[in-house]
Design a protein around this motif. Structure first.
Motif, PDB file in Angstrom:
ATOM      1  N   GLU A 222      57.109   8.846  92.610  1.00  0.00           N
ATOM      2  CA  GLU A 222      55.883   8.412  91.954  1.00  0.00           C
ATOM      3  C   GLU A 222      55.281   9.590  91.202  1.00  0.00           C
ATOM      4  O   GLU A 222      55.304  10.728  91.678  1.00  0.00           O
ATOM      5  CB  GLU A 222      54.889   7.861  92.967  1.00  0.00           C
ATOM      6  N   VAL A 223      54.767   9.309  90.021  1.00  0.00           N
ATOM      7  CA  VAL A 223      54.195  10.365  89.187  1.00  0.00           C
ATOM      8  C   VAL A 223      52.856  10.817  89.729  1.00  0.00           C
ATOM      9  O   VAL A 223      52.559  12.012  89.788  1.00  0.00           O
ATOM     10  CB  VAL A 223      54.069   9.885  87.731  1.00  0.00           C
ATOM     11  N   GLY A 224      52.023   9.871  90.156  1.00  0.00           N
ATOM     12  CA  GLY A 224      50.693  10.229  90.644  1.00  0.00           C
ATOM     13  C   GLY A 224      49.704  10.392  89.509  1.00  0.00           C
ATOM     14  O   GLY A 224      49.987  10.072  88.346  1.00  0.00           O
ATOM     15  N   ARG A 225      48.569  10.905  89.843  1.00  0.00           N
ATOM     16  CA  ARG A 225      47.494  11.067  88.860  1.00  0.00           C
ATOM     17  C   ARG A 225      47.642  12.423  88.165  1.00  0.00           C
ATOM     18  O   ARG A 225      47.393  13.463  88.766  1.00  0.00           O
ATOM     19  CB  ARG A 225      46.130  10.967  89.547  1.00  0.00           C
ATOM     20  N   VAL A 226      48.069  12.388  86.927  1.00  0.00           N
ATOM     21  CA  VAL A 226      48.259  13.600  86.132  1.00  0.00           C
ATOM     22  C   VAL A 226      47.155  13.669  85.081  1.00  0.00           C
ATOM     23  O   VAL A 226      47.007  12.763  84.262  1.00  0.00           O
ATOM     24  CB  VAL A 226      49.641  13.613  85.447  1.00  0.00           C
ATOM     25  N   THR A 227      46.373  14.732  85.133  1.00  0.00           N
ATOM     26  CA  THR A 227      45.264  14.914  84.203  1.00  0.00           C
ATOM     27  C   THR A 227      45.498  16.152  83.349  1.00  0.00           C
ATOM     28  O   THR A 227      46.450  16.913  83.559  1.00  0.00           O
ATOM     29  CB  THR A 227      43.944  15.062  84.970  1.00  0.00           C
ATOM     30  N   GLN A 228      44.632  16.324  82.377  1.00  0.00           N
ATOM     31  CA  GLN A 228      44.714  17.517  81.536  1.00  0.00           C
ATOM     32  C   GLN A 228      44.528  18.781  82.365  1.00  0.00           C
ATOM     33  O   GLN A 228      45.198  19.791  82.148  1.00  0.00           O
ATOM     34  CB  GLN A 228      43.641  17.452  80.436  1.00  0.00           C
ATOM     35  N   GLY A 229      43.637  18.709  83.334  1.00  0.00           N
ATOM     36  CA  GLY A 229      43.413  19.872  84.195  1.00  0.00           C
ATOM     37  C   GLY A 229      44.627  20.201  85.047  1.00  0.00           C
ATOM     38  O   GLY A 229      44.970  21.369  85.221  1.00  0.00           O
ATOM     39  N   SER A 230      45.287  19.161  85.593  1.00  0.00           N
ATOM     40  CA  SER A 230      46.465  19.415  86.419  1.00  0.00           C
ATOM     41  C   SER A 230      47.611  19.969  85.593  1.00  0.00           C
ATOM     42  O   SER A 230      48.362  20.837  86.056  1.00  0.00           O
ATOM     43  CB  SER A 230      46.894  18.135  87.132  1.00  0.00           C
ATOM     44  N   LEU A 231      47.755  19.508  84.350  1.00  0.00           N
ATOM     45  CA  LEU A 231      48.799  20.048  83.475  1.00  0.00           C
ATOM     46  C   LEU A 231      48.510  21.494  83.109  1.00  0.00           C
ATOM     47  O   LEU A 231      49.418  22.334  83.036  1.00  0.00           O
ATOM     48  CB  LEU A 231      48.923  19.192  82.220  1.00  0.00           C
ATOM     49  N   THR A 232      47.233  21.804  82.875  1.00  0.00           N
ATOM     50  CA  THR A 232      46.862  23.196  82.578  1.00  0.00           C
ATOM     51  C   THR A 232      47.153  24.092  83.774  1.00  0.00           C
ATOM     52  O   THR A 232      47.689  25.197  83.630  1.00  0.00           O
ATOM     53  CB  THR A 232      45.374  23.278  82.211  1.00  0.00           C
ATOM     54  N   SER A 233      46.818  23.605  84.971  1.00  0.00           N
ATOM     55  CA  SER A 233      47.094  24.373  86.177  1.00  0.00           C
ATOM     56  C   SER A 233      48.596  24.581  86.365  1.00  0.00           C
ATOM     57  O   SER A 233      49.043  25.672  86.744  1.00  0.00           O
ATOM     58  CB  SER A 233      46.508  23.651  87.392  1.00  0.00           C
ATOM     59  N   LEU A 234      49.387  23.542  86.072  1.00  0.00           N
ATOM     60  CA  LEU A 234      50.838  23.666  86.193  1.00  0.00           C
ATOM     61  C   LEU A 234      51.379  24.670  85.181  1.00  0.00           C
ATOM     62  O   LEU A 234      52.295  25.449  85.489  1.00  0.00           O
ATOM     63  CB  LEU A 234      51.490  22.300  85.984  1.00  0.00           C
ATOM     64  N   GLY A 235      50.806  24.677  83.972  1.00  0.00           N
ATOM     65  CA  GLY A 235      51.218  25.661  82.982  1.00  0.00           C
ATOM     66  C   GLY A 235      50.903  27.083  83.414  1.00  0.00           C
ATOM     67  O   GLY A 235      51.711  28.003  83.200  1.00  0.00           O
ATOM     68  N   LEU A 236      49.739  27.275  84.025  1.00  0.00           N
ATOM     69  CA  LEU A 236      49.383  28.606  84.517  1.00  0.00           C
ATOM     70  C   LEU A 236      50.278  29.015  85.686  1.00  0.00           C
ATOM     71  O   LEU A 236      50.644  30.195  85.812  1.00  0.00           O
ATOM     72  CB  LEU A 236      47.916  28.617  84.947  1.00  0.00           C
ATOM     73  N   ASP A 237      50.646  28.062  86.537  1.00  0.00           N
ATOM     74  CA  ASP A 237      51.591  28.352  87.624  1.00  0.00           C
ATOM     75  C   ASP A 237      52.926  28.838  87.058  1.00  0.00           C
ATOM     76  O   ASP A 237      53.522  29.802  87.557  1.00  0.00           O
ATOM     77  CB  ASP A 237      51.816  27.117  88.483  1.00  0.00           C
ATOM     78  N   THR A 238      53.380  28.164  86.005  1.00  0.00           N
ATOM     79  CA  THR A 238      54.640  28.549  85.372  1.00  0.00           C
ATOM     80  C   THR A 238      54.534  29.925  84.740  1.00  0.00           C
ATOM     81  O   THR A 238      55.469  30.736  84.837  1.00  0.00           O
ATOM     82  CB  THR A 238      55.032  27.507  84.312  1.00  0.00           C
ATOM     83  N   ALA A 239      53.393  30.209  84.109  1.00  0.00           N
ATOM     84  CA  ALA A 239      53.206  31.527  83.490  1.00  0.00           C
ATOM     85  C   ALA A 239      53.223  32.630  84.537  1.00  0.00           C
ATOM     86  O   ALA A 239      53.802  33.704  84.320  1.00  0.00           O
ATOM     87  CB  ALA A 239      51.891  31.546  82.711  1.00  0.00           C
ATOM     88  N   ARG A 240      52.605  32.388  85.695  1.00  0.00           N
ATOM     89  CA  ARG A 240      52.637  33.393  86.765  1.00  0.00           C
ATOM     90  C   ARG A 240      54.047  33.584  87.307  1.00  0.00           C
ATOM     91  O   ARG A 240      54.448  34.701  87.632  1.00  0.00           O
ATOM     92  CB  ARG A 240      51.680  33.001  87.888  1.00  0.00           C
ATOM     93  N   ALA A 241      54.801  32.490  87.423  1.00  0.00           N
ATOM     94  CA  ALA A 241      56.183  32.598  87.887  1.00  0.00           C
ATOM     95  C   ALA A 241      57.017  33.426  86.919  1.00  0.00           C
ATOM     96  O   ALA A 241      57.809  34.284  87.327  1.00  0.00           O
ATOM     97  CB  ALA A 241      56.785  31.205  88.063  1.00  0.00           C
ATOM     98  N   LEU A 242      56.835  33.197  85.619  1.00  0.00           N
ATOM     99  CA  LEU A 242      57.565  33.981  84.625  1.00  0.00           C
ATOM    100  C   LEU A 242      57.105  35.438  84.634  1.00  0.00           C
ATOM    101  O   LEU A 242      57.918  36.358  84.465  1.00  0.00           O
ATOM    102  CB  LEU A 242      57.368  33.376  83.233  1.00  0.00           C
TER     103      LEU A 242
END
Length: 361
Positions: A222-242
Motif C-alpha cells: 500500500e502506498v499510504g498517505r504521501v504528501t509534499q512534506g513527506s516527499l521533501t523529507s524523503l528527498g532530504l533523507d536521500t541527500a543525507r545518505a549520499l
C-alpha cells in the motif's frame, strides 16, 4: 578539463568500479525482491480481522489502566512471609499455574515518573500492526533510503580507496605526474572526479531505488498517505545518505593515498571496526564510562541518517541500593555534521600535505 576528462574515463573504465556497482545493484535487487515477495496487499477481510484484534487489545489496555489507577489510589499491603492470606482453595487467581488476579493477570504498576495512562495507552495500538506483512511506502520508505545509504557508503569507500590506491601501487601515479607535474592539482582533481562521479551515479541509483519501492507498494502493498512534506523529507533523507557516501569515499581516498595502497585503507577500516567500535566499546562499558556512545563514529553516522540518535545511560544506576536514575541524552544531526565533516576534512588535508612533501617514486 583534459585532466578531469581523463580521470572521469579512468574512474568508470576500471573493472573494480564496475564490479562494485554491479554488486550494489544485485544487493538492492535482492532486498527489493524479498520485500515484494513477503508483502501482501491488504484485503477488506484482513482489515476487518485486524480491527477486531486491535479493538480487543485496546479494551484490554483500558481495563489494565483502570486496575493500575485503582492500585495506585488504594495500594494493598505486602503479605508478610509465611502468610496464607488469600491462598485458600477456590480463591480467584490462585489456581496452580494461573496468574493472580483472574483473567486479567496481576496488576502492573508503571515505573517512577510514568503514569498509568502513559503505561497503558490504547491509542498506541494501530490496526495496521495486526495486518499480514504489508509494505507501506509512506511508512517504510525512510528505512529503505537508510539501507541504500549504508550499502552505497561501503561501495563509495571501496571505490575511493581503489581509485587512488591502485595507481600508487602500479606506478601509474608517477606516469601521470610526468604528464601533469602539479601534484596537488592532480590529487584534488582525482578526488573531485571521484566525488562528482559517485554523486551522479548515487543520485541515479537512489532515484531508481525509491521508484522501485513505490512500485512494490503500488502493486504488492500500500502506498499510504504521501504528501509534499513527506516527499521533501524523503528527498532530504536521500541527500543525507549520499552525503555520508561521499564522506566515506573521501576518507577511503585519503587513507589509500597516505598508504599508497588500497589495502592500507581497507586494513584501517577493518582495524577501526574491530579495535575501536567493538573492543574499545566493550572496555568502556565494563569500566562504566558515562555516555559511551559519544566516542564512536557509528553513533554520529546513526544520528546523521536518522536526524537524531537517542541514547539511555545507565551508569548512574545503583541496583544494589534499589534505585535507578538513567540519563537520557541524544546526538543531533548538527553534531554529526561537525564530527564527520571535521574527520573527513582532516584526513584529506593530511593526504594533501603528504602528497606535497614526499617523494613520488
Amino acid at each position: 578539463m583534459r585532466l578531469f576528462a581523463a580521470e572521469w574515463s579512468r574512474l568508470f573504465a576500471r573493472r573494480f568500479t564496475r564490479m562494485m556497482f554491479l554488486i550494489v545493484i544485485l544487493l538492492l535487487a535482492l532486498i527489493g525482491g524479498g520485500i515484494a515477495y513477503s508483502s501482501h496487499v491488504p484485503t477488506d477481510a484482513a482489515r476487518a480481522k485486524a480491527k477486531v484484534e486491535a479493538d480487543r487489545q485496546r479494551a484490554f489496555l483500558t481495563q489494565q489502566r483502570a486496575r493500575c489507577e485503582e492500585a495506585v489510589r488504594n495500594p494493598r499491603p505486602t503479605p508478610s512471609p509465611g502468610s496464607t492470606a488469600g491462598t485458600e482453595p477456590g480463591t480467584p487467581g490462585t489456581e496452580p499455574g494461573g496468574p493472580p488476579g483472574g483473567e486479567l493477570g496481576p496488576v502492573s504498576t508503571p515505573p517512577p515518573g510514568v503514569t498509568c495512562a502513559e503505561y497503558f495507552n490504547p491509542a498506541e495500538i494501530d490496526d495496521a500492526s495486526f495486518l499480514p506483512s504489508t509494505f507501506g511506502f509512506a511508512r517504510e520508505a525512510h528505512d529503505l533510503v537508510l539501507v541504500f545509504g549504508g550499502i552505497f557508503a561501503m561501495l563509495a569507500f571501496a571505490v575511493g580507496a581503489s581509485f587512488v590506491g591502485a595507481e600508487w601501487s602500479s606506478g601509474s601515479m608517477m606516469n601521470l605526474l610526468i604528464w601533469r607535474p602539479r601534484r596537488i592539482l592532480v590529487l584534488l582533481t582525482k578526488l573531485f572526479t571521484l566525488l562528482f562521479g559517485l554523486a551522479v551515479t548515487g543520485a541515479l541509483l537512489a532515484a531508481a531505488w525509491v521508484a522501485a519501492a513505490y512500485g512494490i507498494a503500488r502493486y504488492r502493498g500500500e502506498v499510504g498517505r504521501v504528501t509534499q512534506g513527506s516527499l521533501t523529507s524523503l528527498g532530504l533523507d536521500t541527500a543525507r545518505a549520499l552525503g555520508l557516501a561521499l564522506a566515506a569515499a573521501a576518507i577511503g581516498f585519503a587513507l589509500a593515498s597516505l598508504g599508497r595502497h588500497t589495502a592500507m585503507a581497507m586494513g584501517v577500516a577493518v582495524g577501526y571496526l574491530l579495535v575501536i567500535e567493538v573492543g574499545l566499546n566493550i572496555v568502556l562499558r565494563l569500566t562504566e564510562v558515562p555516555k559511551v556512545e559519544r566516542w564512536f563514529l557509528s553513533s554520529y553516522v546513526q544520528a546523521w541518517l536518522d536526524k537524531k540518535a537517542q541514547f539511555v545511560d545507565f551508569t548512574p544506576c545503583r541496583y544494589a541500593e534499589g534505585d535507578c536514575a538513567p540519563v537520557e541524552w541524544s546526538i543531533s544531526m548538527d553534531d554529526s555534521a561537525v564530527i564527520l565533516g571535521v574527520a573527513t576534512l582532516a584526513l584529506v588535508a593530511v593526504s594533501v600535505i603528504a602528497m606535497r612533501r614526499r617523494d613520488v617514486a
